[in-house]
Design an enzyme around this catalytic site. Structure first.
Site, PDB file in Angstrom:
ATOM      1  N   HIS A 131       0.786  -1.160   0.274  1.00  0.00           N
ATOM      2  CA  HIS A 131       0.005   0.024   0.002  1.00  0.00           C
ATOM      3  C   HIS A 131       1.001   1.228  -0.129  1.00  0.00           C
ATOM      4  O   HIS A 131       1.836   1.371   0.713  1.00  0.00           O
ATOM      5  CB  HIS A 131      -0.814   0.163   1.319  1.00  0.00           C
ATOM      6  CG  HIS A 131      -2.092   0.649   1.399  1.00  0.00           C
ATOM      7  ND1 HIS A 131      -1.823   2.352   1.267  1.00  0.00           N
ATOM      8  CD2 HIS A 131      -3.276   0.847   0.924  1.00  0.00           C
ATOM      9  CE1 HIS A 131      -3.057   2.880   1.127  1.00  0.00           C
ATOM     10  NE2 HIS A 131      -4.050   1.984   0.930  1.00  0.00           N
ATOM     11  N   ARG A 171      -6.669  10.635  -0.439  1.00  0.00           N
ATOM     12  CA  ARG A 171      -6.424  10.795  -1.999  1.00  0.00           C
ATOM     13  C   ARG A 171      -7.600  10.952  -2.584  1.00  0.00           C
ATOM     14  O   ARG A 171      -7.666  12.048  -3.355  1.00  0.00           O
ATOM     15  CB  ARG A 171      -5.571  10.228  -2.830  1.00  0.00           C
ATOM     16  CG  ARG A 171      -4.109  10.112  -2.076  1.00  0.00           C
ATOM     17  CD  ARG A 171      -3.078   8.808  -2.648  1.00  0.00           C
ATOM     18  NE  ARG A 171      -3.339   7.760  -1.843  1.00  0.00           N
ATOM     19  CZ  ARG A 171      -3.074   6.610  -2.225  1.00  0.00           C
ATOM     20  NH1 ARG A 171      -2.735   6.345  -3.668  1.00  0.00           N
ATOM     21  NH2 ARG A 171      -3.237   5.399  -1.593  1.00  0.00           N
TER      22      ARG A 171
END
Lengths: 250, 603
Positions: B236, B256
């Protein structure tokens, strides 16, 4: 790096005592890091529950210097390290070993509460229309990570051991989430007054203070539930009405 | 003779995360007797850590979305190594699985017209993730748990499985121990569903808990099932890196999705510098357009921060290696900057990302509404696992099923964020359904008692060794090998060295000693878990050596480009008659004409 002493409860079932362990303290370390270090290097058999190490699973509850907290979210920099840090299991639940306790009471008590019963779907595709604000009220309760610290600190369980007559703050939060769920149709008010024992709570708010998710357990869950019980069973006007309308309830 | 308690069920589910619970609910609904064994307490499985959401093409937010687009996105994200049939079933069935959760009490965030809200996520063309702030996994597992406890399922909490038992070729049950007392437990079952999750504990820096030691994969492998795609481990891109003790804890991609941007030490949005060709026409070429996308502008293209995880992680590593990283060896993730662009400012951020706010405030003394976070890649997810039939989820061993992270097939070389929770639901349900059907069609099996005796003896050996190394040291050394030599950037020499280091680690694991007794003894549990960790680590090493190309989660510094031939095969490992691990190549399953058409259309 500085060293610190951890005074950890070691014991099985009822008996045991504190034992001191020293380990190095690095920047940003939490209590659970120290436990892991001690477990890996000095006491391989030190029993502790943990999973996510990020405050999301609620497994590593313990009493740190006497306060019920999550070990993974308690930074060592917030504790005085010039004296030993004491670590004990949650004292309200039967001890298993070291920091591990038997929390099965919470699972049994939950199973007795009436499950979610939605109203019929609003749309032909089987879905419902719900406003964001109606969701938010209940989402606060859904934040609960079932760490059981509120149960640990509640005097009705801790001092008075009323396990058979009182489900405890966690399960009032659970019940509140169901009762205030915008789709739910079941009625849990009689049980709250009866076997769930909400009357034993005298709103000292100890549960709210220890909640790592900052759920307003007393104000937003327990008090509204108590109001529902009072409304239903103790409102004199409604009582009178029920006598005359013949809809008397126990 | 080992002493143990015996239990009988038609279907035994191993694991109580999203996939295990969903499988158990489905099997129980089919009218068979179901037992669930879980390594931890109920409701604590790794599913609680999932933050971003459940990917399902419900088209509540953007009506251009449908299962075909979701299918194409999944295939593109997987670098075309997914099993196309699994990707199809997943995309088609995810919406129904999400709606079902709502019917069981889950409360998702809403659209203004009161439907389930969906958010943007990396690699998904349209807003597709049903979510609850940034704690979707908790909502999902609690919903399944609270529904599941009323379905007549028997739960065995804090029980670890040591061995799958067989009756000839078919499955006959499982043998394990309970943590509290250390007593052996024997579960006889007609069908077994593995839902044990991943293997993150094989690495040093991981977002995974102690449980994720690859048990299900190792158990299946030992029982004769094949493993697939083991070289593909997902890093990740955004894990916490400072302070050291929080290294690896996840920072959700939703940061994000809500407008957070990645910057190097010079303040440059470095992801704009390197957009892969097959994503170029879906990606914004300027910051303003990228921001508009995160705020729901349907005409805007997505910012490069929302490219697939493999790509973003590698770009971060490049910045760090080339000296443009943050002070603690990562890069900056900035959500605070949107404060001046959205109504509500800092409060808006807290509301959209409550647990991230909390996590940084508490663990790092950082207010994410004020300053950027420092982040770097962390081990997150295993794309590979047990090879299963796409429709039934049955492995090569008759009666043995697998669903969720432990199974392979849906994610190929790289998983899209949000496709994991939907994977658990879609294939958990299917595994439960077909395991129940299998149990109905078959008579009770008889477990091989000799296998039980051998497993019991093996498990107790660490107690009999008077002196020896503790298991934690062996685990640490293995994690170091995996982190340094089988990590995010791989090359022949390193992988070879790792493989050569393995026999010594295996020998040490076979000599560890544990102190204390059998009651709740983590040292003993760790010594038992070492076996699984070593098996899955070997599988990752061997497959990583074999795949001489870079694709998705597998990056070879010595073969940095994609190779057309490797793009046509999945790697398979299985245990040979000689007891050794055997590796083979298998052609990627053929797509149906309909699916080929979709891929062509959405190129």
């Amino acid at each position: 790096m500085a060293e610190a002493t951890f005074r950890i409860w070691r014991g099985e079932k009822g008996s045991g005592g504190f034992r001191d362990y020293r380990t190095e303290v690095g920047p940003g370390m939490v209590v659970l890091d120290a436990i892991h270090e001690i477990q890996a290097t000095q006491a391989n058999d030190l029993a502790v529950r943990w999973n996510c190490k990020a405050g999301k699973c609620g497994s590593c509850s313990a009493e740190i210097n006497g306060s019920p907290r999550l070990m993974c979210m308690t930074r060592l920099s917030t504790l005085p390290l010039d004296k030993p840090v004491t670590l004990e299991p949650m004292r309200t639940f039967p001890p298993v070993k070291d920091l591990v306790t038997d929390v099965s009471f919470n699972y049994r008590a939950k199973k007795k509460i009436k499950p979610f019963q939605p109203r019929k779907p609003d749309r032909p595709d089987g879905t419902w229309t719900i406003a964001q604000q109606d969701v938010e009220r209940v989402q606060e309760f859904h934040k609960c990570i079932e760490c059981f610290l509120c149960q640990d600190v509640c005097h009705v369980l801790r001092e008075h051991h009323l396990y058979e007559q009182f489900i405890g703050p966690r399960l009032f939060v659970y019940t509140a989430a169901l009762e205030m769920h915008p789709l739910d149709t079941a009625d849990r008010v009689p049980e709250l007054r009866g076997p769930d024992g909400i009357g034993f709570c005298n709103i000292t708010k100890c549960c709210t203070k220890v909640c790592p998710e900052e759920i307003h357990i007393t104000d937003n869950a327990i008090i509204p539930l108590k109001e529902r019980v009072v409304d239903r069973f103790y409102d004199p006007v409604k009582r009178l009405f029920r006598v005359f309308s013949g809809s008397a309830r126990r | 003779m080992a002493e143990y308690e015996s239990y009988q069920h038609d279907v035994l589910v191993i694991g109580a995360g999203g996939a295990g619970l969903r499988a158990a609910i489905e099997a129980s609904a089919a009218g068979v007797s179901v037992g669930v064994v879980s390594k931890s307490l109920l409701g604590k499985a790794h599913t609680v850590m999932a933050e971003g959401g459940i990917a399902a093409a419900m088209a509540n937010v953007d009506d251009r979305d449908n299962w075909r687009v979701h299918f194409a996105d999944t295939m593109r994200g997987s670098q075309y190594l997914s099993h196309p049939r699994m990707a199809q079933l997943h995309a088609q069935e995810a919406p129904a699985r999400v709606r079902e959760l709502e019917a069981w009490g889950a409360l998702f965030d809403r659209t203004p017209d009161g439907r389930i809200l969906q958010r943007n996520f990396g690699g998904h063309r349209y807003p597709r993730l049903a979510h609850v702030g940034d704690r979707t996994g908790l909502e999902m597992i609690r919903t399944l748990q609270d529904h599941g406890i009323h379905q007549g399922i028997e739960f065995y909490m804090e029980v670890t499985v040591l061995k799958l038992l067989k009756d000839g070729d078919r499955i006959a049950g499982a043998f394990g121990y309970d943590r509290e007392r250390g007593r052996f437990r024997m579960f006889e079952a007609k069908a077994v569903v593995l839902a044990t999750g991943g293997l993150g504990r094989a690495y040093q820096i991981t977002s995974n808990s102690w449980e994720y030691t690859g048990d299900g994969m190792a158990l299946a492998y030992e029982a004769g099932a094949a493993l697939k795609d083991m070289e593909f481990v997902q890093f990740h891109p955004t894990g916490m890196i400072w302070p050291p003790s929080v290294r690896g804890i996840l920072v959700t991609e939703a940061v994000r999705g809500e407008g957070g941007v990645l910057k190097n030490k010079d303040g440059r949005r470095f992801l704009f510098d390197d957009v892969p060709a097959n994503y170029r026409d879906q990606t914004a070429d300027n910051e303003e357009e990228g921001f508009r996308y995160t705020q729901g502008d349907k005409n805007a293209k997505r910012p490069p921060e929302l490219l697939t995880r493999d790509h973003v992680a590698r770009c971060i590593m490049r910045e760090v290696r080339e000296g443009r990283g943050s002070p603690h060896g990562g890069v900056f993730l900035d959500i605070a900057w949107i404060k001046n662009r959205v109504p509500g400012g800092g409060e808006h951020i807290k509301k959209k990302l409550p647990s991230m706010y909390h996590q940084f405030k508490q663990l790092a003394d950082i207010d994410i509404t004020e300053v950027p976070m420092e982040i770097g890649p962390t081990i997150h997810y295993a794309m590979g696992g047990v090879r299963v039939d796409p429709d039934t989820q049955m492995s090569d061993v008759p009666g043995l099923f697998a669903a969720g992270e432990v199974a392979a097939g849906l994610h190929g070389a790289n998983r899209l964020g949000g496709n994991s929770l939907s994977d658990l639901l879609v294939f958990g349900k299917r595994a439960g359904e077909y395991a129940a059907a299998y149990a109905k069609e078959h008579n009770a099996a008889t477990a091989n008692k000799e296998e039980v005796e051998a497993a019991a003896r093996h498990a107790l050996e660490p107690f009999e060794r008077a002196a020896g190394e503790g298991p934690y040291l062996v685990q640490r050394d293995l994690q170091q090998v995996m982190q340094n030599q089988v990590g995010i950037v791989r090359k022949q020499g390193d992988l070879q060295k790792a493989l050569e280091a393995l026999p010594a680690l295996q020998a040490r694991a076979g000599r560890v000693a544990v102190e204390g007794n059998r009651e709740y003894n983590p040292g003993w549990h760790t010594s038992v878990d070492l076996g699984s960790l070593l098996t899955v680590s070997e599988a990752i090493m061997r497959c990583a050596l074999e795949r001489k190309e870079s694709r998705g989660g597998h990056f070879r510094e010595d073969y940095p480009a994609k190779d057309e031939e490797f793009g046509k095969v999945n790697l398979i490992v299985s245990k040979g008659a000689d007891g050794e691990m055997h590796l083979s190549r298998e052609p990627v399953p053929e797509m149906s004409a309909e699916l080929k058409e979709i891929i062509k259309e959405m190129k």
